[in-house]
Design a protein around this motif. Sequence first.
Motif, mmCIF file in Angstrom:
data_model
loop_
_atom_site.group_PDB
_atom_site.id
_atom_site.type_symbol
_atom_site.label_atom_id
_atom_site.label_comp_id
_atom_site.label_asym_id
_atom_site.label_seq_id
_atom_site.Cartn_x
_atom_site.Cartn_y
_atom_site.Cartn_z
ATOM 1 N N GLU A 224 10.793 6.535 -1.233
ATOM 2 C CA GLU A 224 10.839 6.853 -2.480
ATOM 3 C C GLU A 224 10.342 5.785 -3.587
ATOM 4 N N ARG A 225 10.189 6.042 -4.856
ATOM 5 C CA ARG A 225 9.907 5.067 -5.631
ATOM 6 C C ARG A 225 11.117 4.440 -6.415
ATOM 7 N N ILE A 226 11.136 3.161 -6.658
ATOM 8 C CA ILE A 226 12.358 2.265 -7.115
ATOM 9 C C ILE A 226 11.899 1.887 -8.511
ATOM 10 N N GLU B 82 5.140 -6.617 -20.445
ATOM 11 C CA GLU B 82 5.153 -6.137 -21.795
ATOM 12 C C GLU B 82 3.727 -5.737 -22.043
ATOM 13 N N HIS B 83 3.662 -4.355 -22.962
ATOM 14 C CA HIS B 83 2.569 -3.974 -23.337
ATOM 15 C C HIS B 83 2.143 -4.242 -24.988
ATOM 16 N N ASP B 84 3.386 -4.817 -25.631
ATOM 17 C CA ASP B 84 3.065 -5.182 -26.985
ATOM 18 C C ASP B 84 2.422 -6.510 -27.155
ATOM 19 N N PRO C 158 -3.174 -2.946 -17.457
ATOM 20 C CA PRO C 158 -3.014 -1.602 -17.909
ATOM 21 C C PRO C 158 -2.109 -0.822 -17.051
ATOM 22 N N ASN C 159 -1.755 0.452 -17.256
ATOM 23 C CA ASN C 159 -0.861 1.230 -16.580
ATOM 24 C C ASN C 159 -1.192 1.604 -15.253
ATOM 25 N N GLY C 160 -0.253 1.157 -14.271
ATOM 26 C CA GLY C 160 -0.505 1.427 -12.923
ATOM 27 C C GLY C 160 -1.373 0.331 -12.407
ATOM 28 N N ALA C 161 -1.224 -0.796 -12.935
ATOM 29 C CA ALA C 161 -1.840 -2.113 -12.590
ATOM 30 C C ALA C 161 -0.759 -2.462 -11.307
ATOM 31 N N GLY C 162 0.168 -2.162 -11.254
ATOM 32 C CA GLY C 162 1.127 -2.655 -10.207
ATOM 33 C C GLY C 162 2.139 -3.655 -10.744
ATOM 34 N N LYS C 163 2.495 -3.833 -12.019
ATOM 35 C CA LYS C 163 3.315 -4.942 -12.302
ATOM 36 C C LYS C 163 4.788 -4.493 -11.859
ATOM 37 N N THR C 164 5.170 -3.135 -12.243
ATOM 38 C CA THR C 164 6.566 -2.854 -11.818
ATOM 39 C C THR C 164 6.781 -3.210 -10.150
ATOM 40 N N THR C 165 5.811 -2.541 -9.369
ATOM 41 C CA THR C 165 5.759 -2.741 -7.845
ATOM 42 C C THR C 165 5.902 -4.047 -7.634
ATOM 43 N N PHE C 166 5.018 -5.030 -8.502
ATOM 44 C CA PHE C 166 4.895 -6.556 -7.841
ATOM 45 C C PHE C 166 6.451 -6.983 -8.339
ATOM 46 N N ASP D 242 11.507 -6.133 -17.327
ATOM 47 C CA ASP D 242 10.242 -5.054 -17.051
ATOM 48 C C ASP D 242 10.120 -4.219 -18.448
ATOM 49 N N GLU D 243 9.483 -4.616 -19.409
ATOM 50 C CA GLU D 243 9.114 -3.921 -20.559
ATOM 51 C C GLU D 243 10.614 -3.939 -21.463
ATOM 52 N N PRO D 244 10.955 -5.161 -21.675
ATOM 53 C CA PRO D 244 12.326 -5.009 -22.219
ATOM 54 C C PRO D 244 12.554 -4.870 -23.559
ATOM 55 N N PHE E 285 15.146 -3.175 -15.297
ATOM 56 C CA PHE E 285 14.189 -2.044 -14.791
ATOM 57 C C PHE E 285 13.450 -1.466 -15.879
ATOM 58 N N GLN E 286 12.314 -1.043 -15.723
ATOM 59 C CA GLN E 286 11.454 -0.454 -17.001
ATOM 60 C C GLN E 286 11.929 0.949 -17.156
ATOM 61 N N LEU E 287 12.416 1.907 -16.360
ATOM 62 C CA LEU E 287 13.091 2.865 -16.841
ATOM 63 C C LEU E 287 14.845 2.447 -16.637
ATOM 64 N N ARG F 130 0.864 -1.261 0.043
ATOM 65 C CA ARG F 130 0.010 -0.115 0.005
ATOM 66 C C ARG F 130 0.929 1.365 0.074
ATOM 67 N N PHE F 131 0.331 2.164 -0.584
ATOM 68 C CA PHE F 131 1.084 3.654 -0.765
ATOM 69 C C PHE F 131 0.054 4.581 -0.179
ATOM 70 N N GLY F 132 0.344 4.931 1.104
ATOM 71 C CA GLY F 132 -1.009 5.493 1.710
ATOM 72 C C GLY F 132 -1.963 4.983 1.694
ATOM 73 N N GLY F 133 -3.118 5.409 1.187
ATOM 74 C CA GLY F 133 -4.351 4.532 1.153
ATOM 75 C C GLY F 133 -4.662 3.861 -0.016
ATOM 76 N N MET F 134 -3.678 3.983 -1.023
ATOM 77 C CA MET F 134 -3.970 3.339 -2.259
ATOM 78 C C MET F 134 -3.331 2.016 -2.324
ATOM 79 N N THR F 135 -3.843 0.808 -2.676
ATOM 80 C CA THR F 135 -3.297 -0.316 -2.838
ATOM 81 C C THR F 135 -2.783 -0.847 -4.138
ATOM 82 N N ALA F 136 -1.262 -0.883 -4.207
ATOM 83 C CA ALA F 136 -0.762 -0.921 -5.389
ATOM 84 C C ALA F 136 -0.851 -2.263 -6.043
ATOM 85 N N VAL F 137 -0.497 -3.143 -4.823
ATOM 86 C CA VAL F 137 -0.490 -4.668 -5.295
ATOM 87 C C VAL F 137 -1.184 -5.374 -4.226
HETATM 88 N N1 LIG Z 1 6.486 4.894 -4.252
HETATM 89 C C1 LIG Z 1 5.399 5.082 -4.730
HETATM 90 N N2 LIG Z 1 4.709 6.178 -3.972
HETATM 91 C C2 LIG Z 1 3.469 6.245 -4.306
HETATM 92 N N3 LIG Z 1 2.687 5.517 -5.123
HETATM 93 C C3 LIG Z 1 3.493 4.601 -5.809
HETATM 94 C C4 LIG Z 1 4.759 4.147 -5.872
HETATM 95 N N4 LIG Z 1 5.331 3.351 -6.450
HETATM 96 C C5 LIG Z 1 4.242 2.993 -7.303
HETATM 97 N N5 LIG Z 1 3.019 3.579 -7.094
HETATM 98 C C6 LIG Z 1 1.636 3.664 -7.341
HETATM 99 O O1 LIG Z 1 1.364 2.259 -7.566
HETATM 100 C C7 LIG Z 1 0.592 2.068 -8.666
HETATM 101 C C8 LIG Z 1 1.257 1.025 -9.598
HETATM 102 O O2 LIG Z 1 2.288 1.366 -10.102
HETATM 103 P P1 LIG Z 1 3.301 0.396 -11.072
HETATM 104 O O3 LIG Z 1 4.487 1.234 -11.505
HETATM 105 O O4 LIG Z 1 3.508 -0.887 -10.386
HETATM 106 O O5 LIG Z 1 2.290 0.164 -12.315
HETATM 107 P P2 LIG Z 1 2.650 -0.578 -13.772
HETATM 108 O O6 LIG Z 1 1.659 -1.619 -13.633
HETATM 109 O O7 LIG Z 1 4.221 -0.823 -13.677
HETATM 110 O O8 LIG Z 1 2.472 0.307 -14.775
HETATM 111 P P3 LIG Z 1 3.168 0.484 -16.122
HETATM 112 O O9 LIG Z 1 2.642 -0.462 -17.204
HETATM 113 O O10 LIG Z 1 2.535 2.031 -16.729
HETATM 114 O O11 LIG Z 1 4.591 0.472 -16.001
HETATM 115 C C9 LIG Z 1 0.607 3.270 -9.432
HETATM 116 O O12 LIG Z 1 -0.848 3.961 -9.370
HETATM 117 C C10 LIG Z 1 1.550 4.300 -8.800
HETATM 118 O O13 LIG Z 1 1.257 5.492 -8.868
#
Ligand SMILES: Nc1ncnc2c1ncn2[C@@H]1O[C@H](COP(=O)(O)OP(=O)(O)OP(=O)(O)O)[C@@H](O)[C@H]1O
Lengths: 329, 329, 451
Positions: free
Chosen positions: C448-450, A255-257, A72-80, A223-225, A132-134, A47-54
Motif C-alpha cells: 500500500e501507499r504511505i 511546495e507548489h506555491d 509537477p503532480n506525480g513527479a515522485g516527490k512524496t515517494t522520494f 511535504d507541502e507544509p 506528511f502531505q496528507l 518502481r510500482f509495477g511497470g511504472m518508475t515513480a522515482v
Molecule cells: N503505493 C503506490 N502504488 C502505485 N503507485 C504509486 C504508489 N505511490 C505512488 N505511486 C505513483 O507514483 C507517482 C509519484 O507519486 P508521488 O506521490 O510521489 O508524487 P508527488 O510528486 O508527491 O505528487 P504531488 O505533487 O501531487 O503530491 C504517481 O504517479 C503515483 O501514482
Amino acid sequence: MSSDVPTTTSTITAAGAAAKASVAGVSPTPGVAKPDPILTVDHVTRRFGGMTAVDVQHLEVQRGIITALIGPNGAGKTTFFNLITGFDKPSSAPKLIGGPKAGEAAKSSFNGNEVGNIGATKVAKKGMVRTFQLTKALSKLTVLENMRLGAKDQPGENLLVAIVKPLWAKREAEITAKAEELLARFKLLEKKDDMAGSLSGGQKKLLEMARALMSDPVMIMLDEPMAGVNPALTQSLLGHIQALRDDGMTVLFVEHDMHMVRHISDWVVVMAEGKVVAEGPSGTVMDDPAVIDAYLGAHHNTDLGDDSLLTDEVAEELAAEVTAEEGKA
Amino acid sequence: MDQFLTTLTSILNSAISPQTAALAIAAIGLNIHFGYTGLLNFGQAGFMLIGAYAFAISIIGGLPIVLAVLIALVAATIFALILGIPTLKLRGDYLAIVTLSAAEIVRMVGRSSLLTNVTGGSNGITGNEYRGPFTDLSFFGDGHIDFGPWSYDATGSNGWWFIATAWLVVALLCLFVWAIMRSPWGRVLRGIREDEDAVRALGKNVYSYKMQALILGGVIGAIAGIVYILPASLQADSMGRSMTYFIFTALLLGGAATVFGPVLGAIVFFAIRLFVQGVAGQFVPSNIMNGQQTEQFAWIVIGITLMLVVIFRPQGILGNKKELSFDVK
Amino acid sequence: MRVWRLIATIMLILTGVILALSLGASPAQAATAPPLTAAPCATDDATGCLQGTIKLPNGDPAVGIELAITGADLDTVAVTGDDGKWSQAITVAGPYTIELDTSTIPDGAVLDSNAKNPATVTGALNKNTGYIFKIVGGTTADDGTTTQTPTAAAGTGITFDRFLQQLVSGIRLGLLLALAAVGLSLIFGTTGLSNFAHGEQVTLGGLLAYLFANVLGLNLILAAIISVVICAATGYFQDALIWKPLRRRGLGTTQLMIVTIGLSIALQYAFQYFLGASTVRIDQANPVTVALGPVTLSAQSLISMGIAVVIIALVGFVLVKTRIGRATRAVSDNPSLAAASGIDVDRIIRLVWTSAAALAGLSGVLLGLVLNGVNWQTGLQLLLLMFAAITLGGLGTAFGALAGAMIIGLVVELTNLVLPGDFKYATALVILILVLLVRPQGIFGRRERIG
Ligand SMILES: Nc1ncnc2c1ncn2[C@@H]1O[C@H](COP(=O)(O)OP(=O)(O)OP(=O)(O)O)[C@@H](O)[C@H]1O
Ligand SMILES: [Mg+2]
C-alpha cells in the motif's frame, strides 16, 4: 538575488546570507556535488509495477540551508521522501540474492551515517524528521499530547519506568513547557486541550510541523507544509522556518506555491517523472526554460502575487484530501 | 415474583463470581491491545488457554504455585512473541487473522487425543487435580460466611477465598493500567492506535511498543485463564472463539480505552444474559420456548446487543465519545 | 430517527431469519428425520450406560453410524453424534448385543476385518460400559463385500492410493472453500469489511436445503435452488438494511467488523434455538459411492465438485469478461477512483453482497451433501479456513482467494496422511503464518501507499 525577497517580510539575516553564500559557487547542474552535504543519495529508484515513480541517480543536500523540492503532480516527490526517510524501500535496494550490481545499489547517507536500510524509526532518531502531505494528526489525542509525543529522551516511554510517575514527571514538565512555547508560536496554544481531530485542516498541518520540531531535528523534511494555511500565518511561519535555518537546522521542503519557494529557499531541486531535472539557486532554476516548460508555465513570473493562484492551489489540495479521505472510508 | 427473585439472585451471584472476574481480567488485557494500542487481537481466549494449561500442568507436575503462575506468564509471553513477530509489521487485519488462527490451534492441540496424558484431551483436566495448592493458601477458615445478599463457603471452590482473590487481582490490574496509561509509554500506545506512521516519523520504535502491548495484554489474558479455571475445571472448548467474542463484547459494552470499562462490561454482560434468560423463562410459556431455548435466546440478545452498542454507542458505557478508540469519521 | 429505523431493521431481519427457520424447524421434531445427537446418558443406582466412540480412519468422529442394541428388555438403535460418540442407557444388568450397521459407514471406510460384529458386552448398573468398533480405510463393493485398504496402521501410513484419495478430498474441500471464500474476498475488496458472519451464510444455505428437501419434502435440486435464491436475498437485504446505512453513517471498518461478530453470535444461537446442537442430513438416502481407480467418492461429492467447478469458472468469467465484473474489480482497486469514473459503487457493492451470500449458500448446500450432514457450526468451522485462504491469496483479490482456497483445501486433507485428524486445520493455519512471514502481502497481494 535581493529582488527575490518581497518587502513585506523579514530582512535577510547574516546567517541567511551565509546560507546562500555557502552554495553560491556551486554550478546549477542536476546531481552536482555540494561543499558540505548533509544528505547524499545514490541510485535510488522505485518502481510500482511497470511504472518508475522515482529514479534519482545522485543528489546532495547542503547542510544548514533551505532546499526546496518542486515538480509537477506525480513527479515522485512524496515517494522520494518516503524512500529517504525509510518509509518505503527502493526497488534498487541491495538484496541478498538477485539484487542490483554492487556499484548500482541504492545508497543514502545522512550526517555521516548510512541510512539506506535502517527503517523509518532509526532515520528519525538520527535527526531526520518528516511531516506528511496528507496530515497525520493523532486525532484522539489532545493537541498538547500530540506535541509531547514528539519529544526525544523521555524516560517515561520505558514501560518499567512508566509505572512510577516521579521518575518521569520532571522531564514531562520540561517538554510541556517547550510544547507550549512552540504552540504559541504556531498560534495553537488556546487549542492545546482540544482533540487534534477537531482542528481545521490548516491547523493540523501546523500541529504536525510543530510536533516534528519537538524533537530538535538536525534536518526537517516538510511535504507541502503550507498547503491550506492562510496567507498571514504562512508569512509568519516562513519567518519561523528561516529562523530554524539560522539556528543551524537543514530544511528540505516540497511546495507548489512558487511565491513561497522563491521567497525562502536557498536552493531549488526540480523533479519531473521521477528524475532530478534541474537544480540551482531559486532565481537561476526558475528562469531555466526547461523548468518553465515542464512545470511553471509561461506566466509564472507575472502571476506570483495573484491570490487566485493561491486559491486554486488550496482548492486542488482540499479536493485531493477529500478524495483520499473517502478512499479510506 | 419468585422467578423474579431467582433471577435477581443469580444476577447478584454472577456479579461477584470468579468467572466474571476472569472475564473482566481478560477484557483488561484485551483493552491494552485493542482499546489503547488498536491491535486487533482475536485470540485472547488462546492466551487464557495457554495460561490455564501451563498453570494446571505445572501444578500437577508438582511445582509450587508461585512457579506455576510464573510459568504461565512466561508461556503467554512466548505465545505473544510467536504471534507478534510475523504480524506486527503488517497491516492490522493480519494480526487479527493470525491470532484467531493461533488461538484455534492451541485449542485443537490441547484437546487432541495425542496429548491426553498431558492435557486430558477433549475431557480436559478436573479442578481437583490442580486446585489444592491454591485452596491451601486460604486463611479464610472452613466456615460459611454470609455477606449482604451473598452466602458462600469461606474457602471451598467458588467460595469467598476464590472470589476475594479474583477481585483483588482485578483491582490491582486496574490500578496498574491506570498508572501506565497516563504515562508517556501509554501516550505512545495511543499514538500508535491513531496512526503508527506518524509515531514512527517521530522516532519511536513502533514495532517494539506494539510487541510490548501484545505481551502485556496477553500475559494478563493468561492470568485470566488461571482465575477462570481455579474454581472450575479446565476444558479446551470452554476457551474457544466464542470466549474471545464475549471478551470483546464485555470490553465494548463497558467502554474500550477506559480503566473500569472492562470490569463494568463483564458484570453487565452476565447480567444481561441472566436477565433475558430469567424474563424469557418467566413470561414466555415453555411450549413456545423451553429452558434450553431461553438460554439460546439470551445469547441471541447478546449478539444483537453487541451490534447495537458498536453502532450507536461505540464508546461503551464509560467511554468518552471524543476519545473512543474506533476510527469514527 | 434513523437510529430507530436501524434498530427496527436489524430486529426485523433477525426476526425474519428466526421465523423462516421456525417454520421449518418445528415440524422437524415430528418428521422422520431423527436428530443425530446421542442422548446423554448418566449413570445412577438404577441406570447403567453402554457407550463408545467411533472414529474414521483419519481420526475424525464418525457421525451418524447406527448401532442396533438388543438384550434384556431392550431393542433399539443408537446413533453416533457429532463427536462420534454413542451411548445407550440400560436399566437391567446383563449381556447385550451390539450390531453396527455397516451401510452407515461413510464411503472410503469399512469396519476393520478383525472387529466382531455383532459384539457382545456385559452391561452393569451405575457404571459405564464401553465398546469400540474400529473403522479403517477401504471400499465396499455393490454386493457388500469389503476390501480393506492394506495399511499397517490406518490413519498413519502413506501409500500412493491413500495419497490420491486425500488429494481428491483436498480438491473437493478446496472447491467448496473457494465458492465461499470468493464472496468473502469480494466483500473485503469492495468495502474493506472482514465479514465474520460469512460462515453463518454457509450454514444457512445447508440448513435451508435441509428444510426444503427434508422437512418440506421437495425435490433435492429444487430445494437447493430455492435455498440459494433465499441466501442471495439475505445478502441483498443485509446490504440494503444494515451495511449500506452503516456505511452512510460513516462507521469505520473495525467497527463494522465487530458488528458482523455480533451478527455471527446472534445467528449461531438462532440456528441452535431451532435445531439444537444436532446434525441434520439434507439427503436421507445412503450415499452411493463411485470408484475411480483407487479413489472412492460418493456420487454427491462428484456432482458437487462438478457444480463448484462450473460456478467458479462462471464467477471468473464474469469478473474478467463482463462490464459489471470489471467494474467490481475497479471498485476493489480504488473505490473513490471508480466512483469518479462513473461507476455506481453502491450498486456494485449491493451486487457483491448478493452474489457473495448466494455463493456461500451454495457452498453450504454442497458441503451438507458432501459431509452428509449440517449443523449450526458447519460454516463457523469453515470461516477460519476461508480467512486463511483469502489471506494466503492476498487480501481482497478474488483470484487470490480461489488459489488460496485450493491450497488450503489440499493442505488440510493431505495433512491427514501424516498427522491425526485433530491437527488437520492446525497445519493449514501454521502454513498461513509461515507464508505471512515470507510474503506478507499474500501470494497475489500488493503493498500500500504511505504518506
Ligand atoms: N503505493 C503506490 N502504488 C502505485 N503507485 C504509486 C504508489 N505511490 C505512488 N505511486 C505513483 O507514483 C507517482 C509519484 O507519486 P508521488 O506521490 O510521489 O508524487 P508527488 O510528486 O508527491 O505528487 P504531488 O505533487 O501531487 O503530491 C504517481 O504517479 C503515483 O501514482
Ligand atoms: Mg506529494
